[in-house]
Structure formats: structure tokens, C-alpha cells
Motif scaffolding. Structure first.
Motif, PDB file in Angstrom:
ATOM      1  N   GLY A 298     -26.262   6.963 -54.950  1.00  0.00           N
ATOM      2  CA  GLY A 298     -26.117   8.386 -54.629  1.00  0.00           C
ATOM      3  C   GLY A 298     -25.032   8.632 -53.608  1.00  0.00           C
ATOM      4  N   VAL A 299     -24.756   7.624 -52.764  1.00  0.00           N
ATOM      5  CA  VAL A 299     -23.697   7.764 -51.758  1.00  0.00           C
ATOM      6  C   VAL A 299     -22.346   7.905 -52.435  1.00  0.00           C
ATOM      7  N   ILE A 300     -22.134   7.202 -53.539  1.00  0.00           N
ATOM      8  CA  ILE A 300     -20.872   7.324 -54.271  1.00  0.00           C
ATOM      9  C   ILE A 300     -20.676   8.751 -54.775  1.00  0.00           C
ATOM     10  N   TRP A 301     -21.754   9.380 -55.208  1.00  0.00           N
ATOM     11  CA  TRP A 301     -21.649  10.778 -55.648  1.00  0.00           C
ATOM     12  C   TRP A 301     -21.346  11.701 -54.476  1.00  0.00           C
TER      13      TRP A 301
ATOM     14  N   CYS B 136     -40.230  10.948 -59.658  1.00  0.00           N
ATOM     15  CA  CYS B 136     -39.732  11.518 -58.407  1.00  0.00           C
ATOM     16  C   CYS B 136     -38.426  10.803 -58.086  1.00  0.00           C
ATOM     17  N   TYR B 137     -37.716  11.303 -57.068  1.00  0.00           N
ATOM     18  CA  TYR B 137     -36.421  10.703 -56.733  1.00  0.00           C
ATOM     19  C   TYR B 137     -36.613   9.538 -55.771  1.00  0.00           C
ATOM     20  N   ASN B 138     -35.620   8.666 -55.729  1.00  0.00           N
ATOM     21  CA  ASN B 138     -35.677   7.510 -54.830  1.00  0.00           C
ATOM     22  C   ASN B 138     -35.656   7.963 -53.375  1.00  0.00           C
ATOM     23  N   THR B 139     -36.135   7.106 -52.492  1.00  0.00           N
ATOM     24  CA  THR B 139     -36.302   7.466 -51.087  1.00  0.00           C
ATOM     25  C   THR B 139     -34.980   7.752 -50.379  1.00  0.00           C
TER      26      THR B 139
ATOM     27  N   GLY C 188     -30.351   7.890 -52.467  1.00  0.00           N
ATOM     28  CA  GLY C 188     -30.991   7.644 -53.742  1.00  0.00           C
ATOM     29  C   GLY C 188     -30.061   6.938 -54.716  1.00  0.00           C
ATOM     30  N   GLY C 189     -30.510   6.876 -55.982  1.00  0.00           N
ATOM     31  CA  GLY C 189     -29.817   6.037 -56.944  1.00  0.00           C
ATOM     32  C   GLY C 189     -28.952   6.740 -57.960  1.00  0.00           C
ATOM     33  N   GLY C 190     -28.656   8.026 -57.773  1.00  0.00           N
ATOM     34  CA  GLY C 190     -27.839   8.688 -58.780  1.00  0.00           C
ATOM     35  C   GLY C 190     -27.395  10.073 -58.356  1.00  0.00           C
ATOM     36  N   ASN C 191     -26.838  10.812 -59.334  1.00  0.00           N
ATOM     37  CA  ASN C 191     -26.278  12.117 -58.985  1.00  0.00           C
ATOM     38  C   ASN C 191     -27.349  13.196 -58.829  1.00  0.00           C
TER      39      ASN C 191
END
Length: 269
Positions: free
Chosen positions: A69-72, A16-19, A35-38
Motif C-alpha cells: 500500500g505504501v507504493i500506492w 477486512c483490510y490489512n492492519t 496495507g497490502g494494496g490500493n
């Protein structure tokens, strides 16, 4: 108001995706962590949320499963700004460590034209403990959870009519914030695993709660509705049933164990 849980997993979750989650009200969207990615770029449209409609973002802390995920988001929003398909501005709120890190990463990872938008149409606003901002049309007050791992904020959202929604961040609600959290209509709280599985997942070594801990806290604070997330991902198929079975022993209110992309409608003014 609609609350959509975009991801429910802990830092190393792969099933599942990160919180992270989104709040939509008054025609506005507040994104909390990414979250941790795109994969956040897939989660948003899957939830019916346009990235071009996000103008407020709050980041709890700098751990990679919440920050990358914020960077994306920044990359796509600034790209769309340059294309002329993103109207208005994006404001990202957090504490000074996160805003400084996002500024550094943006400067070194984005194109020059994209990075140049920071401070013009993309704003990184550092808040202090007890300060606030407006998201999805609601007043939000942040609080320092006094984490020993990384500086981290939770928040309390004013729903109107004396009702509040409390996000405790990524660790157990600290005693210093219990007065703010007490009596909340809704509380979002991490629960790394069931208490019965504590010897397997070692949540206390990671400064996390179990289902029992979070539910006992919510019962003591007289929280009306409790959402548990940031869990291990070995029991996704039966996580709802397993976690609720343990939680009901300690909490008498409405207990929700959401799946990724599950939404809740919350009364607000």
C-alpha cells in the motif's frame, strides 16, 4: 489526538483490510503502514483523511500486507506533486531494508518524473534501533522487535505529561521492549485469534499472539488501554464480543477490538 484504525486484518484477510492506522494531532497526520494494496486509497477518504495531507509515513517492516500500500501512496503523492496539488514533502521512515526496497520498487515501477522526486520532495529515511522522528507533532522512538521472520520496528510515541502510546509491530512485544512499553497509556498489539482457537489458526507457527497472550502481557505491563488488531477474519460479525469475552479474563484495563475505520480520541499534549 485521533487514532484511526484503517485496517484490522492479518496478511491474507479478505473480509477486512490489512492492519494499518493513522494518527492525527496538531493539524498533522502520521500514517503507519498502508496495507497490502490500493484499497488504502479508498480507506483514507472513508476515514476523512486526505492523502495530500499526509507528510509523514512510518513502515514497520517489508511484509507485503504492510508495504505494498505504501507504493500506492508514493505513486499518488508523486503524481499529485507533479500536478501541483500536493504541497510540501513526504518523508517515509523505516529501517534500511524497507527504505532500500521502496527506493528500488519506486525506480522500477513509477514513471521517470515521479521517481526523480525521491530525494528531492519524497524522502526515504532509514532509522536505527533507538532512533526517532516526529510524527503528528509527537516525538516517536523506534525499537527493533528482533523478529526472526523479517527485520521489524515497533515504536513508542510521547503523548506528553508522561503518557505514552506503544505500537508493538506485527509480532508479540519482545522482552527487550517491555521496559519501554510498561505503563503505556495505550498499546496496539496483534492478536491473530483467540487462545481457544489456537489449534485452528496456529498463531504460534506464524510468530503471532492470541487474545489471551496479548491481554496477559498488557496486564503484566500495567497498560491502561489495549487495542488488538491483525486478526483472522472469520469472525468479523461477532469478533468484538468473542475477543472481549476471552480478553477480560486476563486484562482489567480498557480493551478495544476495533472494526476497520474505527477511531479513538486519545488525550495528548
Amino acid at each position: 489526538m485521533k487514532l484511526t484504525i484503517l485496517g484490522t486484518g492479518n496478511a491474507i484477510a479478505t473480509r477486512c483490510y490489512n492492519t494499518c492506522f493513522a494518527v492525527q494531532d496538531h493539524g498533522q497526520t502520521l500514517l503507519v503502514d498502508a496495507g497490502g494494496g490500493n484499497a488504502i486509497l479508498k480507506r483514507l477518504p472513508a476515514a476523512g483523511i486526505s492523502i495530500n495531507g499526509i507528510h509523514t509515513l512510518f513502515v514497520t517492516h517489508k511484509h507485503i500486507d504492510h508495504l505494498l500500500g505504501v507504493i500506492w501512496i508514493i505513486r499518488v503523492v508523486t503524481m499529485n506533486m507533479l500536478k501541483g496539488i500536493y504541497d510540501g514533502e513526504l518523508t517515509i521512515y523505516s529501517h534500511d531494508e524497507v527504505t532500500a526496497l521502496l527506493a528500488y520498487m519506486s525506480e522500477h515501477l513509477l514513471t521517470g518524473k515521479q521517481a526523480a522526486l525521491i530525494g528531492k520532495r519524497l524522502h526515504l529515511v532509514a532509522l536505527k534501533d533507538g532512533e526517532g522522528f516526529t510524527g503528528a507533532g509527537h516525538k516517536i522512538t523506534v525499537f527493533d522487535i528482533h523478529s526472526t521472520k523479517a527485520k521489524q520496528f515497533g515504536f513508542v510515541m510521547d503523548l506528553g505529561g508522561g503518557q505514552r502510546l506503544t505500537c508493538c509491530g506485527d509480532e508479540p512485544c519482545p522482552q527487550s521492549a517491555e521496559t519501554l512499553a510498561a505503563g503505556s497509556a495505550w498499546m496496539l498489539h496483534e492478536a491473530f485469534c483467540r487462545y481457544s482457537d489456537r489449534d485452528i489458526y496456529k498463531p504460534y507457527d506464524k510468530h503471532h499472539s492470541t487474545v489471551k497472550d496479548a491481554c496477559a502481557l498488557a496486564e503484566r505491563l500495567k497498560v491502561q488501554n489495549l487495542i488488538l488488531y491483525h486478526t483472522e477474519d472469520d469472525h468479523l460479525a461477532d469478533r468484538k464480543a468473542l475477543y472481549k469475552a476471552e480478553g477480560r479474563q486476563y486484562y482489567s484495563g480498557r480493551l478495544e477490538i476495533p472494526d476497520d475505520l474505527e477511531g479513538f480520541y486519545i488525550p495528548s499534549n
